[in-house]
Scaffold this motif. Structure first.
Motif, PDB file in Angstrom:
ATOM      1  N   MET A   1      -9.548  -9.451  10.573  1.00  0.00           N
ATOM      2  CA  MET A   1      -8.418 -10.331  10.207  1.00  0.00           C
ATOM      3  C   MET A   1      -7.879 -11.052  11.442  1.00  0.00           C
ATOM      4  SD  MET A   1      -5.287  -9.574   7.713  1.00  0.00           S
ATOM      5  CE  MET A   1      -6.403  -9.874   6.351  1.00  0.00           C
ATOM      6  N   SER A   2      -7.719 -12.335  11.341  1.00  0.00           N
ATOM      7  CA  SER A   2      -7.369 -13.136  12.526  1.00  0.00           C
ATOM      8  C   SER A   2      -5.883 -13.049  12.869  1.00  0.00           C
ATOM      9  CB  SER A   2      -7.762 -14.591  12.309  1.00  0.00           C
ATOM     10  OG  SER A   2      -7.186 -15.061  11.124  1.00  0.00           O
ATOM     11  N   THR A   3      -5.595 -13.233  14.155  1.00  0.00           N
ATOM     12  CA  THR A   3      -4.222 -13.100  14.629  1.00  0.00           C
ATOM     13  C   THR A   3      -3.678 -14.450  15.083  1.00  0.00           C
ATOM     14  OG1 THR A   3      -4.698 -12.815  16.967  1.00  0.00           O
ATOM     15  CG2 THR A   3      -4.957 -10.886  15.558  1.00  0.00           C
ATOM     16  N   TYR A  45      -5.416 -17.282   8.076  1.00  0.00           N
ATOM     17  CA  TYR A  45      -4.483 -16.465   8.856  1.00  0.00           C
ATOM     18  C   TYR A  45      -3.364 -15.913   7.979  1.00  0.00           C
ATOM     19  CZ  TYR A  45      -0.534 -15.527  11.958  1.00  0.00           C
ATOM     20  OH  TYR A  45       0.534 -14.954  12.587  1.00  0.00           O
ATOM     21  N   ARG A  46      -3.069 -14.638   8.188  1.00  0.00           N
ATOM     22  CA  ARG A  46      -1.948 -13.991   7.479  1.00  0.00           C
ATOM     23  C   ARG A  46      -1.046 -13.339   8.500  1.00  0.00           C
ATOM     24  NH1 ARG A  46      -2.286 -15.821   2.383  1.00  0.00           N
ATOM     25  NH2 ARG A  46      -4.407 -15.638   1.570  1.00  0.00           N
ATOM     26  N   PRO A  47       0.160 -13.826   8.661  1.00  0.00           N
ATOM     27  CA  PRO A  47       1.064 -13.218   9.651  1.00  0.00           C
ATOM     28  C   PRO A  47       1.267 -11.741   9.355  1.00  0.00           C
ATOM     29  CG  PRO A  47       2.125 -15.073   8.501  1.00  0.00           C
ATOM     30  CD  PRO A  47       0.746 -14.951   7.959  1.00  0.00           C
TER      31      PRO A  47
ATOM     32  N   CYS B 116      -1.531  -4.009   3.299  1.00  0.00           N
ATOM     33  CA  CYS B 116      -2.020  -3.000   2.363  1.00  0.00           C
ATOM     34  C   CYS B 116      -3.538  -3.049   2.453  1.00  0.00           C
ATOM     35  CB  CYS B 116      -1.620  -3.362   0.929  1.00  0.00           C
ATOM     36  SG  CYS B 116       0.143  -3.375   0.649  1.00  0.00           S
ATOM     37  N   GLU B 117      -4.154  -1.909   2.699  1.00  0.00           N
ATOM     38  CA  GLU B 117      -5.608  -1.979   2.836  1.00  0.00           C
ATOM     39  C   GLU B 117      -6.309  -2.019   1.475  1.00  0.00           C
ATOM     40  OE1 GLU B 117      -3.563   1.357   4.864  1.00  0.00           O
ATOM     41  OE2 GLU B 117      -4.811  -0.109   5.870  1.00  0.00           O
ATOM     42  N   SER B 118      -5.623  -1.484   0.460  1.00  0.00           N
ATOM     43  CA  SER B 118      -6.215  -1.552  -0.873  1.00  0.00           C
ATOM     44  C   SER B 118      -5.216  -2.222  -1.824  1.00  0.00           C
ATOM     45  CB  SER B 118      -6.566  -0.152  -1.369  1.00  0.00           C
ATOM     46  OG  SER B 118      -5.489   0.743  -1.126  1.00  0.00           O
ATOM     47  N   LEU B 119      -5.751  -2.951  -2.766  1.00  0.00           N
ATOM     48  CA  LEU B 119      -4.900  -3.702  -3.681  1.00  0.00           C
ATOM     49  C   LEU B 119      -5.419  -3.591  -5.104  1.00  0.00           C
ATOM     50  CD1 LEU B 119      -4.439  -7.109  -1.780  1.00  0.00           C
ATOM     51  CD2 LEU B 119      -2.713  -5.350  -2.119  1.00  0.00           C
ATOM     52  N   VAL B 120      -4.504  -3.410  -6.051  1.00  0.00           N
ATOM     53  CA  VAL B 120      -4.863  -3.501  -7.458  1.00  0.00           C
ATOM     54  C   VAL B 120      -4.032  -4.633  -8.051  1.00  0.00           C
ATOM     55  CG1 VAL B 120      -4.856  -2.373  -9.698  1.00  0.00           C
ATOM     56  CG2 VAL B 120      -5.466  -1.071  -7.665  1.00  0.00           C
ATOM     57  N   ILE B 121      -4.716  -5.624  -8.574  1.00  0.00           N
ATOM     58  CA  ILE B 121      -4.048  -6.851  -9.002  1.00  0.00           C
ATOM     59  C   ILE B 121      -4.173  -7.061 -10.501  1.00  0.00           C
ATOM     60  CG2 ILE B 121      -4.084  -9.370  -8.763  1.00  0.00           C
ATOM     61  CD1 ILE B 121      -3.148  -7.867  -6.270  1.00  0.00           C
ATOM     62  N   HIS B 122      -3.043  -7.220 -11.155  1.00  0.00           N
ATOM     63  CA  HIS B 122      -3.047  -7.621 -12.561  1.00  0.00           C
ATOM     64  C   HIS B 122      -2.437  -9.006 -12.616  1.00  0.00           C
ATOM     65  CE1 HIS B 122      -1.796  -8.113 -16.686  1.00  0.00           C
ATOM     66  NE2 HIS B 122      -2.545  -7.103 -17.026  1.00  0.00           N
ATOM     67  N   VAL B 138     -10.026 -10.078   0.948  1.00  0.00           N
ATOM     68  CA  VAL B 138      -9.609  -8.685   1.150  1.00  0.00           C
ATOM     69  C   VAL B 138     -10.638  -7.733   0.526  1.00  0.00           C
ATOM     70  CG1 VAL B 138      -7.763  -7.024   0.769  1.00  0.00           C
ATOM     71  CG2 VAL B 138      -7.211  -9.439   1.014  1.00  0.00           C
ATOM     72  N   PRO B 139     -11.306  -6.964   1.348  1.00  0.00           N
ATOM     73  CA  PRO B 139     -12.375  -6.094   0.846  1.00  0.00           C
ATOM     74  C   PRO B 139     -11.884  -5.041  -0.147  1.00  0.00           C
ATOM     75  CG  PRO B 139     -12.336  -6.161   3.256  1.00  0.00           C
ATOM     76  CD  PRO B 139     -11.096  -6.828   2.793  1.00  0.00           C
ATOM     77  N   GLY B 140     -10.647  -4.564   0.033  1.00  0.00           N
ATOM     78  CA  GLY B 140     -10.151  -3.491  -0.826  1.00  0.00           C
ATOM     79  C   GLY B 140      -9.389  -3.969  -2.036  1.00  0.00           C
ATOM     80  N   LEU B 141      -9.667  -5.182  -2.467  1.00  0.00           N
ATOM     81  CA  LEU B 141      -8.919  -5.721  -3.608  1.00  0.00           C
ATOM     82  C   LEU B 141      -9.683  -5.554  -4.916  1.00  0.00           C
ATOM     83  CD1 LEU B 141      -7.022  -9.123  -3.619  1.00  0.00           C
ATOM     84  CD2 LEU B 141      -8.331  -8.381  -5.580  1.00  0.00           C
ATOM     85  N   VAL B 142      -9.005  -5.014  -5.920  1.00  0.00           N
ATOM     86  CA  VAL B 142      -9.601  -4.827  -7.238  1.00  0.00           C
ATOM     87  C   VAL B 142      -8.736  -5.528  -8.277  1.00  0.00           C
ATOM     88  CG1 VAL B 142     -10.081  -3.114  -9.019  1.00  0.00           C
ATOM     89  CG2 VAL B 142     -10.717  -2.649  -6.656  1.00  0.00           C
ATOM     90  N   VAL B 143      -9.388  -6.213  -9.185  1.00  0.00           N
ATOM     91  CA  VAL B 143      -8.669  -6.919 -10.246  1.00  0.00           C
ATOM     92  C   VAL B 143      -8.767  -6.110 -11.521  1.00  0.00           C
ATOM     93  CG1 VAL B 143      -8.650  -8.984 -11.674  1.00  0.00           C
ATOM     94  CG2 VAL B 143      -9.074  -9.172  -9.223  1.00  0.00           C
TER      95      VAL B 143
END
Lengths: 334, 334
Positions: A1-3, A45-47, B116-122, B138-143
DNA sequence: ACATGCTGTGTAAACGTTTACTTTTGTGCC
DNA sequence: GGCACAAAAGTAAACGTTTACACAGCATGT
């Protein structure tokens, strides 16, 4: 992730300039804005909110402790709080306490560690002492649904006694004299207050106390069913039942129905909370409204004000429940 | 609020030692542990989670986007997720999208910014394209509750088509031929799938399509009531109604009741979701179970696995709904 | 031509931790 | 007593931002 450094490099400016663009500082040239915006886009980029919180010493986050998110009561509470927060540009960190002291304590500690500047806490497990201590530690902490004698200005609560008194009085006014009470087996203040409201209402109307007509259970549908079955099997004869909450009332009604006792024709039932289900039951449940939404809204506002150190506007801290007449209570006719 | 430096000073040790005590590193003497513990207690020290996250590059937090916390459906979803997280020592950051694209986007960005390293998105508001982009970022994102063609391995969804097919087929098997459908006016995939399931079930049983017997409304009780009233006032004669969800079914039942049409004696009603209220309605609602709890649990596990880079165990991504028979459907008798 | 003030940008310190690396202290053995 | 080695503690860099301060460039007024 970029800074921010990556962005600065790509845009050919310093990190300060990137920061200024991100935060919409007025002291930035069109040219810089364009270059930085493009670089941010290119790097997606995400702050980093943590770094931001660290240096700016504010998280813009309100922490909320609820009993259990899956309970619609807390859902309503959370929604009211969220609406206030979103209006003020804050967001929500939520913890579940599951009504258990250790879980509650742990959850509160997480909220404090995350540096939520304002907190709304609903706790059933922790002692008055523990909660008071938390209040003293965190200026923006507000307790909802509980009354702490040492810090009343930090508490938003309901007059549970009055609610139950109101419910019982209504049954009495409808001519009922043999009134059972189904109470929660949890050893918490609101359960006691509600039971006492019932007792005192009876006494005030010259009806002798009926301790044998009180039955306890877990405060859900099964518990209500069990308590009602207890009452029935003990041969207690009643024409009306007041319950600790709507779920227990639903359970009681289910039990009565199974026993071929018609509600409200033979036995009237009154609940407490005016939760979601009370509108869907049949007969629709007469109950006591727990105004959780205005209370939660008030709690959120108060927490926000306390957190920013402004003197809170004076407004009610103890809310009063009201009677909601629907179809589960009928006047007693001889 | 005191920092690790304050504690170090009071305990007469270096910050590194304090950090070691806080993190239970084995390389610490009894003496140091005692001194530090006392100092922490005296200062009521709270380790700053933001600073910690910054340096350790992990927040131990799962972000969840729901439509609206006050809806028990999302309450159930959140609870399942919370249970998985608490088991793994993670906690929850929650955002409300209110089914609106901009709110959803903003909420997701807050979750990402908070690292947040993991995400669950509705999400119901964002486009497939937007969501796919987030997945790739985001690698840890689940829909959950949606199917994205480009990234199926990131989606946990329900076979809505099948659910509605099942519901309609059950009505057909009970002898009904004149079956209305009450659908959601929202232009989203699940609404379409459910409507199509209804249509195809009719066709498969040789019943000609009945487009005039389809009415739309907002997917809540009022919407269901309105849709049913539409149907009635258009003179559509039916012996059964399938609804988009339980709330609309409840609205339809209320409308039928007002019109003195008995459920299920004169008209059968079937819902969708098997939500909280379906058990409390009377007659108790026959409906299609949306297994949100196992789905949410699965989504949470998947998000956790993806976030830590381990290859996810293969397990179902598309869940199948099932029929829950209760009392709102009756066989058609002539 | 020169001081003045304004605008835009850059430099570097600070926020509160963790942790690799270094230094000090303590222990047992010859 | 001196040495080797382990255990415990300390030093300082790094994480990704914000922001006070400094400075450069430039227009303005004299």
């Amino acid at each position: 992730m970029s800074t921010i450094k990556d962005v600065a490099k790509l845009a050919g400016v310093s990190v300060a300039t990137v920061s200024r663009v991100v935060n919409r500082s007025p002291r930035t040239s069109e040219k810089a804005i364009k270059a930085v915006t493009e670089a941010m886009e290119a790097l997606s980029y995400r702050p980093n909110a943590n770094a931001r919180a660290l240096v700016s010493q504010t998280t813009q986050t309100m922490g909320v402790l609820v009993g259990d998110v899956s309970n619609p009561f807390f859902g309503a509470m959370l929604k009211s709080i969220d609406l206030v927060c979103r209006d003020q540009g804050k967001h929500l960190l939520i913890g579940n306490g599951y009504h258990e002291a250790d879980s509650e304590r742990e959850a509160i500690e997480i909220l404090i560690n995350s540096r939520c500047e304002s907190l709304v806490i609903h706790s059933k497990g922790l002692s008055d002492q523990d909660l008071t201590k938390f209040c003293k530690e965190v200026p923006g902490l507000v307790v909802i649904n509980r009354q702490l004698d040492e810090v009343p200005e930090r508490c938003i609560s309901l007059d549970n006694y009055k609610g139950s008194y109101l419910a019982t009085e209504y049954l009495l006014n409808q001519g009922h004299r043999d009134i059972a009470y189904i109470c929660s087996e949890h050893d918490i203040e609101d359960a006691d207050s509600r039971k006492q409201g019932y007792r005192d209402a009876l006494a005030a109307h010259g009806v002798s106390p009926q301790e044998h007509a009180i039955a306890c259970g877990y405060p859900d549908e099964q518990g209500g069913e069990k308590a009602m079955r207890d009452l029935l099997s003990r041969g207690v004869s009643v024409t009306a039942v007041a319950a600790y909450n709507d779920y227990m009332a639903a359970g009681a009604m289910a039990c009565l129905e199974e026993s071929d006792i018609a509600v409200p024709e033979q036995v009237s039932v009154i609940g407490f909370d005016d939760g979601l289900i009370s509108r869907y039951m049949k007969p629709r449940l007469t109950t006591i409204r727990y105004p959780i939404q205005p209370m939660a809204e008030q709690a959120a506002r108060l927490a926000l004000q306390l957190a920013q150190g402004s003197s809170p506007e004076s407004s009610p801290h103890v809310f009063v429940p009201t009677l909601v007449k629907r179809n589960s209570v009928k006047p007693l006719t001889h």
